[in-house]
Motif scaffolding. Structure first.
Motif, PDB file in Angstrom:
ATOM      1  N   CYS A 338      27.352  44.664  42.073  1.00 20.95           N
ATOM      2  CA  CYS A 338      28.641  45.356  42.159  1.00 20.95           C
ATOM      3  C   CYS A 338      28.426  46.859  41.990  1.00 20.95           C
ATOM      4  O   CYS A 338      27.454  47.300  41.368  1.00 20.95           O
ATOM      5  CB  CYS A 338      29.599  44.861  41.078  1.00 20.95           C
ATOM      6  N   ARG A 339      29.374  47.632  42.513  1.00 16.88           N
ATOM      7  CA  ARG A 339      29.338  49.089  42.388  1.00 16.88           C
ATOM      8  C   ARG A 339      30.709  49.568  41.918  1.00 16.88           C
ATOM      9  O   ARG A 339      31.730  49.249  42.533  1.00 16.88           O
ATOM     10  CB  ARG A 339      28.985  49.733  43.733  1.00 16.88           C
ATOM     11  N   ALA A 340      30.720  50.317  40.815  1.00 20.13           N
ATOM     12  CA  ALA A 340      31.966  50.861  40.278  1.00 20.13           C
ATOM     13  C   ALA A 340      32.334  52.124  41.046  1.00 20.13           C
ATOM     14  O   ALA A 340      31.531  53.046  41.155  1.00 20.13           O
ATOM     15  CB  ALA A 340      31.810  51.169  38.800  1.00 20.13           C
ATOM     16  N   LEU A 341      33.532  52.178  41.573  1.00 23.89           N
ATOM     17  CA  LEU A 341      34.030  53.356  42.279  1.00 23.89           C
ATOM     18  C   LEU A 341      34.899  54.225  41.377  1.00 23.89           C
ATOM     19  O   LEU A 341      35.294  55.322  41.754  1.00 23.89           O
ATOM     20  CB  LEU A 341      34.821  52.930  43.514  1.00 23.89           C
ATOM     21  N   ALA A 342      35.203  53.699  40.188  1.00 27.30           N
ATOM     22  CA  ALA A 342      35.927  54.440  39.156  1.00 27.30           C
ATOM     23  C   ALA A 342      35.407  53.921  37.818  1.00 27.30           C
ATOM     24  O   ALA A 342      34.688  52.920  37.773  1.00 27.30           O
ATOM     25  CB  ALA A 342      37.436  54.222  39.282  1.00 27.30           C
ATOM     26  N   ASP A 343      35.724  54.605  36.739  1.00 34.23           N
ATOM     27  CA  ASP A 343      35.316  54.109  35.424  1.00 34.23           C
ATOM     28  C   ASP A 343      35.957  52.744  35.185  1.00 34.23           C
ATOM     29  O   ASP A 343      37.175  52.578  35.326  1.00 34.23           O
ATOM     30  CB  ASP A 343      35.757  55.080  34.325  1.00 34.23           C
ATOM     31  N   ILE A 344      35.136  51.768  34.823  1.00 36.24           N
ATOM     32  CA  ILE A 344      35.603  50.397  34.637  1.00 36.24           C
ATOM     33  C   ILE A 344      35.330  49.959  33.210  1.00 36.24           C
ATOM     34  O   ILE A 344      34.187  50.016  32.746  1.00 36.24           O
ATOM     35  CB  ILE A 344      34.907  49.432  35.634  1.00 36.24           C
ATOM     36  N   ASN A 345      36.379  49.519  32.543  1.00 35.50           N
ATOM     37  CA  ASN A 345      36.249  49.025  31.165  1.00 35.50           C
ATOM     38  C   ASN A 345      36.427  47.513  31.164  1.00 35.50           C
ATOM     39  O   ASN A 345      37.433  46.991  31.630  1.00 35.50           O
ATOM     40  CB  ASN A 345      37.296  49.679  30.261  1.00 35.50           C
ATOM     41  N   SER A 346      35.429  46.807  30.677  1.00 36.36           N
ATOM     42  CA  SER A 346      35.448  45.345  30.577  1.00 36.36           C
ATOM     43  C   SER A 346      35.511  44.664  31.951  1.00 36.36           C
ATOM     44  O   SER A 346      36.485  43.988  32.291  1.00 36.36           O
ATOM     45  CB  SER A 346      36.629  44.871  29.727  1.00 36.36           C
ATOM     46  N   PRO A 347      34.464  44.834  32.767  1.00 35.55           N
ATOM     47  CA  PRO A 347      34.430  44.117  34.044  1.00 35.55           C
ATOM     48  C   PRO A 347      34.220  42.623  33.826  1.00 35.55           C
ATOM     49  O   PRO A 347      33.528  42.211  32.875  1.00 35.55           O
ATOM     50  CB  PRO A 347      33.232  44.744  34.767  1.00 35.55           C
ATOM     51  N   ILE A 348      34.819  41.831  34.699  1.00 40.67           N
ATOM     52  CA  ILE A 348      34.639  40.372  34.695  1.00 40.67           C
ATOM     53  C   ILE A 348      34.196  39.963  36.090  1.00 40.67           C
ATOM     54  O   ILE A 348      34.892  40.249  37.076  1.00 40.67           O
ATOM     55  CB  ILE A 348      35.940  39.625  34.345  1.00 40.67           C
ATOM     56  N   VAL A 349      33.058  39.301  36.192  1.00 45.64           N
ATOM     57  CA  VAL A 349      32.564  38.800  37.469  1.00 45.64           C
ATOM     58  C   VAL A 349      32.572  37.279  37.409  1.00 45.64           C
ATOM     59  O   VAL A 349      32.140  36.686  36.410  1.00 45.64           O
ATOM     60  CB  VAL A 349      31.138  39.305  37.767  1.00 45.64           C
ATOM     61  N   GLY A 350      33.079  36.642  38.449  1.00 44.92           N
ATOM     62  CA  GLY A 350      33.143  35.186  38.470  1.00 44.92           C
ATOM     63  C   GLY A 350      32.834  34.640  39.832  1.00 44.92           C
ATOM     64  O   GLY A 350      32.763  35.375  40.829  1.00 44.92           O
ATOM     65  N   PHE A 351      32.630  33.305  39.890  1.00 44.43           N
ATOM     66  CA  PHE A 351      32.360  32.647  41.173  1.00 44.43           C
ATOM     67  C   PHE A 351      33.021  31.281  41.201  1.00 44.43           C
ATOM     68  O   PHE A 351      33.337  30.699  40.157  1.00 44.43           O
ATOM     69  CB  PHE A 351      30.847  32.516  41.414  1.00 44.43           C
ATOM     70  N   GLN A 352      33.247  30.790  42.411  1.00 46.84           N
ATOM     71  CA  GLN A 352      33.768  29.443  42.637  1.00 46.84           C
ATOM     72  C   GLN A 352      32.943  28.778  43.735  1.00 46.84           C
ATOM     73  O   GLN A 352      32.754  29.362  44.803  1.00 46.84           O
ATOM     74  CB  GLN A 352      35.238  29.475  43.060  1.00 46.84           C
ATOM     75  N   PHE A 353      32.467  27.587  43.459  1.00 50.33           N
ATOM     76  CA  PHE A 353      31.729  26.796  44.448  1.00 50.33           C
ATOM     77  C   PHE A 353      32.719  25.819  45.066  1.00 50.33           C
ATOM     78  O   PHE A 353      33.282  24.973  44.374  1.00 50.33           O
ATOM     79  CB  PHE A 353      30.586  26.047  43.756  1.00 50.33           C
ATOM     80  N   LYS A 354      32.962  25.955  46.378  1.00 49.51           N
ATOM     81  CA  LYS A 354      34.051  25.225  47.034  1.00 49.51           C
ATOM     82  C   LYS A 354      33.542  24.374  48.188  1.00 49.51           C
ATOM     83  O   LYS A 354      32.549  24.711  48.840  1.00 49.51           O
ATOM     84  CB  LYS A 354      35.097  26.221  47.564  1.00 49.51           C
ATOM     85  N   ASP A 355      34.249  23.259  48.446  1.00 50.34           N
ATOM     86  CA  ASP A 355      33.911  22.449  49.612  1.00 50.34           C
ATOM     87  C   ASP A 355      34.565  23.041  50.859  1.00 50.34           C
ATOM     88  O   ASP A 355      35.199  24.101  50.805  1.00 50.34           O
ATOM     89  CB  ASP A 355      34.297  20.973  49.396  1.00 50.34           C
ATOM     90  N   ARG A 356      34.441  22.357  51.991  1.00 49.89           N
ATOM     91  CA  ARG A 356      34.894  22.935  53.257  1.00 49.89           C
ATOM     92  C   ARG A 356      36.407  23.116  53.306  1.00 49.89           C
ATOM     93  O   ARG A 356      36.919  23.933  54.073  1.00 49.89           O
ATOM     94  CB  ARG A 356      34.451  22.047  54.427  1.00 49.89           C
ATOM     95  N   THR A 357      37.155  22.362  52.481  1.00 51.84           N
ATOM     96  CA  THR A 357      38.614  22.508  52.461  1.00 51.84           C
ATOM     97  C   THR A 357      39.062  23.611  51.509  1.00 51.84           C
ATOM     98  O   THR A 357      40.249  23.909  51.428  1.00 51.84           O
ATOM     99  CB  THR A 357      39.294  21.196  52.047  1.00 51.84           C
ATOM    100  N   GLY A 358      38.119  24.203  50.775  1.00 50.27           N
ATOM    101  CA  GLY A 358      38.471  25.229  49.807  1.00 50.27           C
ATOM    102  C   GLY A 358      38.723  24.708  48.415  1.00 50.27           C
ATOM    103  O   GLY A 358      39.060  25.461  47.511  1.00 50.27           O
ATOM    104  N   GLN A 359      38.542  23.397  48.201  1.00 51.77           N
ATOM    105  CA  GLN A 359      38.737  22.828  46.872  1.00 51.77           C
ATOM    106  C   GLN A 359      37.581  23.257  45.971  1.00 51.77           C
ATOM    107  O   GLN A 359      36.411  23.130  46.329  1.00 51.77           O
ATOM    108  CB  GLN A 359      38.802  21.303  46.943  1.00 51.77           C
ATOM    109  N   VAL A 360      37.905  23.778  44.797  1.00 51.43           N
ATOM    110  CA  VAL A 360      36.885  24.284  43.878  1.00 51.43           C
ATOM    111  C   VAL A 360      36.200  23.111  43.178  1.00 51.43           C
ATOM    112  O   VAL A 360      36.844  22.303  42.513  1.00 51.43           O
ATOM    113  CB  VAL A 360      37.505  25.234  42.839  1.00 51.43           C
ATOM    114  N   LEU A 361      34.870  23.031  43.328  1.00 48.67           N
ATOM    115  CA  LEU A 361      34.092  21.978  42.676  1.00 48.67           C
ATOM    116  C   LEU A 361      33.623  22.412  41.291  1.00 48.67           C
ATOM    117  O   LEU A 361      33.612  21.620  40.366  1.00 48.67           O
ATOM    118  CB  LEU A 361      32.891  21.599  43.545  1.00 48.67           C
TER     119      LEU A 361
END
Length: 451
Positions: A338-361
């Motif tokens: 990630c690249r901060a374009l402004a000062d960022i306090n307390s960043p949160i990065v997350g991910f979701q692994f999803k099937d072909r219909t978009g359902q989160v596994l």
């Protein structure tokens, strides 16, 4: 009634407005002036809505509060008349709309079963034959002979759903009511709905994106009383999620370009840098789970406020090398640059692994690990998030990994960039015995215990 036997619901240019009066006395004046003057302000709940639902379809309807969902369903069910346009339905329509609608609170549950079933078109003989099944499905015990006004909201839903499940409806309309039921009964309802969908039509309104993706084969998005999208559940749910965040934090913004002399810590991978993890597993049995990983598409669709940019996403092996093939059951690291374009306090990065219909596994984020010691990232700085896990064994088909970066806390945050399909994966062979994913087992044993 519909003329086309393959059509269950036909909605043609339906509009609906309500008369909003500034004072109660204006209602009287409106009646006395007989329309020669207007003392109300029209509020348009629906404007020129048109769509067709084929027999056997399950259509989800999404939209923020006030988008017109409930008004549309009431018009489809015939409990509300449109201001203009028309709706044609084929067969018996049963609906679970507002909580307790159709029930008399002074009547007992038993009396309301007879009343509601009769309204939905069952004869006394049919109600008598199905009464015990209705009571058994509702499972509210001795409360069946108590007034409905003494019921909890969950009990009302149980009884209402049980009635509509036993009236042999051709079209079933569900409006968010299942959200108040307990987990056990909700699962029972979902099993019924899946059986119902095999040869009947379902209209399903819910804010639960996962339920819409799981149940529906088509979805419609309403905004301001208009149909703005009619597409696959995944596409519509993604757009709906984008609209929710943009309504709360403003329109999405694209990240600004790096200055020409800015040093970038992003890896400059060549094709030969990507490693095939299967090379280390040639001795594995033929049922191993081979998964192809496609490279991150920097030009893919995203939304967010735009003060942080996701520049690269990859799955890495233990040595930090990018993978283009992996094997289910092996340890991998999902790294997000990630690249901060402004000062960022307390960043949160997350991910979701999803099937072909978009359902989160499955998925996770960095919030809990840094809740007590949030990071501060200066504008222009790069940062990474790593998620190391054992890749589950997945069924054949396509999957995606969505990633997002926000600022704030788990409960209150600003979404800076959300990429629905940052990585695309394709499982080409599998050994999943059952379920959506297979968990790699450390040991499976079977033994007899002797006395």
């Amino acid at each position: 009634m519909c003329c086309d036997p393959s059509t269950a619901i036909q909605v043609d240019a339906v509009s609906k407005y309500f008369e909003i009066y500034a004072k109660p006395s204006h209602r009287l004046w409106q009646m006395l002036f007989r329309g020669r003057r207007r003392f109300y302000r029209p509020y348009w709940a629906l404007r020129d809505v048109s769509f067709t639902v084929r027999r056997g379809e399950c259509v989800g309807i999404l939209g923020r509060n006030g988008a017109g969902k409930s008004t549309l369903l009431q018009i489809i069910c015939g409990t509300l008349a449109p201001s203009s346009g028309s709706v044609r339905t084929c067969g018996r329509v049963a609906a679970l709309l507002e909580l307790g609608s159709g029930f008399n609170p002074e009547f007992t549950g038993r009396e309301n079963v007879w009343l509601n079933a009769a309204i939905l078109g069952l004869t006394p003989e049919e109600i008598e034959a199905r009464y015990e099944d209705i009571v058994a499905f509702a499972d509210i015990g001795e409360f069946i002979d108590q007034p409905v006004k003494s019921y909890s909201s969950g009990m009302v839903v149980r009884l209402a759903f049980s009635v509509i499940a036993h009236v042999d409806a051709d079209v079933l309309v569900i409006d968010e009511a299942l959200a108040v039921g307990d987990a056990f009964f909700t699962q029972k309802c979902m099993r019924f709905l899946r059986r119902f969908m095999a040869d009947h039509t379902l209209i399903f309104v819910s804010h639960d994106i996962a339920a819409v993706k799981s149940l529906c084969n088509r979805a419609i998005l309403l905004e301001g009383g208009c149909v703005v999208m009619d597409d696959s559940p995944k596409a519509v749910c993604d757009e709906y999620l984008k609209n929710i965040y943009e309504a709360a934090q403003g329109e999405s913004h694209a990240p600004t370009a790096l200055a020409a002399d800015a040093a970038s810590p992003l890896p400059d991978w060549r094709e030969e840098d990507f490693r095939d993890m299967r090379a280390d597993l040639l001795a594995c049995p033929p049922l191993r789970n081979d998964i192809r990983v496609f490279r991150f598409d920097a030009d893919g669709a995203f939304f967010g406020k735009g003060e942080v940019a996701i520049e690269q996403v990859a799955l890495l092996d233990a040595a930090g090398r990018p993978l283009n093939w992996i094997t289910g059951g092996e340890m991998v690291c999902l790294r997000v640059w990630c690249r901060a374009l402004a000062d960022i306090n307390s960043p949160i990065v997350g991910f979701q692994f999803k099937d072909r219909t978009g359902q989160v596994l499955f998925g996770d984020n960095t919030w809990l690990s840094y809740a007590d010691a949030p990071l501060f990232v200066e504008a222009g700085r790069f940062f990474t998030a790593d998620f190391t896990f054992r890749m589950p064994i997945i069924e054949r088909g396509e999957y995606t990994i969505g990633v997002a970066v926000a600022e704030g806390s788990q409960e209150n945050h600003i979404q800076h960039q959300w990429r629905h399909d940052a990585l695309v994966l394709q499982s080409v062979s599998t050994s999943v015995p059952t379920g959506l994913v297979g968990i790699p087992m450390k040991d499976i044993s079977l033994r007899i215990i002797h006395p």
